[in-house]
Each structure stands twice: as C-alpha cells, then as structure tokens.
Motif scaffolding. Sequence first.
Motif, short mmCIF file in Angstrom:
data_model
loop_
_atom_site.label_atom_id
_atom_site.label_comp_id
_atom_site.label_asym_id
_atom_site.label_seq_id
_atom_site.Cartn_x
_atom_site.Cartn_y
_atom_site.Cartn_z
N SER A 104 88.29 7.36 38.08
CA SER A 104 88.45 8.22 39.14
C SER A 104 88.14 7.49 40.58
O SER A 104 87.11 6.96 40.77
CB SER A 104 87.92 9.56 39.10
OG SER A 104 88.48 9.87 37.92
N ARG A 105 89.11 7.47 41.43
CA ARG A 105 88.98 6.94 42.91
C ARG A 105 89.12 7.65 43.90
O ARG A 105 90.30 8.26 43.94
CB ARG A 105 89.58 5.56 42.86
CG ARG A 105 89.80 4.89 43.98
CD ARG A 105 90.50 3.64 43.75
NE ARG A 105 92.12 3.67 43.81
CZ ARG A 105 92.84 3.71 44.85
NH1 ARG A 105 92.29 3.72 45.98
NH2 ARG A 105 93.88 3.85 44.71
N LEU A 106 88.31 8.10 44.86
CA LEU A 106 88.75 9.07 45.82
C LEU A 106 89.67 8.08 46.83
O LEU A 106 89.39 7.18 47.23
CB LEU A 106 87.52 9.47 46.68
CG LEU A 106 87.63 10.61 47.55
CD1 LEU A 106 86.21 11.44 47.62
CD2 LEU A 106 88.13 10.35 48.87
N VAL A 107 90.71 8.84 47.00
CA VAL A 107 91.82 7.87 48.03
C VAL A 107 91.87 8.60 49.31
O VAL A 107 91.92 7.56 50.32
CB VAL A 107 93.24 8.13 47.26
CG1 VAL A 107 94.21 7.42 48.40
CG2 VAL A 107 93.54 7.57 45.94
N ARG A 108 91.70 9.82 49.47
CA ARG A 108 91.70 10.42 50.70
C ARG A 108 90.84 11.61 50.80
O ARG A 108 90.91 12.44 50.09
CB ARG A 108 93.09 10.71 51.16
CG ARG A 108 93.24 11.49 52.64
CD ARG A 108 94.69 11.89 52.73
NE ARG A 108 94.81 12.68 53.97
CZ ARG A 108 94.53 14.11 54.16
NH1 ARG A 108 94.30 14.55 52.69
NH2 ARG A 108 94.54 14.70 55.08
N LEU A 109 90.01 11.76 51.98
CA LEU A 109 89.28 12.78 52.08
C LEU A 109 89.54 13.68 53.50
O LEU A 109 89.40 12.96 54.42
CB LEU A 109 87.74 12.33 52.47
CG LEU A 109 86.50 13.31 52.52
CD1 LEU A 109 86.52 14.19 51.22
CD2 LEU A 109 85.19 12.66 52.88
N GLY A 110 90.20 14.83 53.29
CA GLY A 110 90.79 15.61 54.12
C GLY A 110 89.78 16.82 54.76
O GLY A 110 88.71 16.72 54.03
N ALA A 111 90.07 17.46 55.55
CA ALA A 111 89.15 18.72 56.20
C ALA A 111 89.26 19.62 54.95
O ALA A 111 88.13 20.25 54.78
CB ALA A 111 90.01 19.25 57.31
N ALA A 112 89.87 20.06 54.05
CA ALA A 112 90.09 20.97 53.07
C ALA A 112 90.33 20.62 51.69
O ALA A 112 90.39 21.45 50.87
CB ALA A 112 90.73 22.17 53.51
#
Length: 166
Positions: A104-112
């Motif tokens: 698992s790889r975090l691709v995008r961290l948004g506000a929510a």
Amino acid sequence: MSSPEAMTEAAMTEALDLPGSGRFEGAEHWLPLRVYYEDTDAAGIVYHANYLRFAERARSEFLRLAGIDQRPLYEDAGLAFAVRRASLDYRCPARLDDRLEVRSRLVRLGAASVDLEQRIVRGRQTLVTIMVKVACVALSSGRPSRLPAAVRDALEPFAQQETGES
C-alpha cells in the motif's frame, strides 16, 4: 502430519512472518498474508471480492503502524474512514495456500480524504491493483470531515504529493 521437530527453518521463519501488522519499506506498507480455504471458490481460486478484504486489512495495519489508532478516532472524535471509491484491475488469480503481500502506497493526502494504490503481489508478480479513495466521515451525519491534525501529521511522511481540498 509433520511434527514441530520436522519443521524446516525456512518454514518456521515463514510462519513467524504471518500475520502481524506488516512493515514499511520506505513509504510503502507491506502486509504479508496467506490464502485460506475460506478465501477461495470451489476451484481453489480467490473469490474476486476477497481482494477488497485483503486491501482493507492492509489499510488498517498501515494506519496502525503509522501511529493512528482508529478506535479513539471512532469512539472519542466520532469519525471513521469510509471507502468512497475503489477500482480494481485483476491481472492474475491467487490460489489456495498462496503467500501474498498487499503493498500500500499513499498517493494523495487531501483535506478530508486519502488516495492509495494497493497492489496484491505473489513474489514479483502483481495479481491485482486497487486504487482507493478513503474519506474521513463524521458518524453523526455521514458527511465528510477534515482529517484531524494528528492523523494528517502521521500520514504526511507517507504522502507522495500534498494537495488541498478533496
């Protein structure tokens, strides 16, 4: 039946690897798992929906190792993570007793929300790729809620790119 004495060192090492919380390899979380009879159809092939279960386990362990305890988030803050969207690309089936890893790889961290790429692999072969968007939601309303600062701080080191609203 084999006795404990007859177990090879390789088999013992492999057995000690499972299950657990996995590990981080750089910013990527690796969760080893084994395919059990309950995961398969009559032909011994993993039922398609079970890949989503494998990915869910891996996301939970990713959060745990990143220092995010979901229980207080749920019980104290009234927040939970919910899958908003998932797309799966099946390439090759997994079979009974296969040893797999969910990477698992975090691709995008948004506000929510958080976007992840999850690959289920057997050795060097990618079996399934899952792109998933997980939203933080308020339990009282079911509406999106900003990620708490502690959650954001724990996830930021794993983010590929930082963007604004989600």
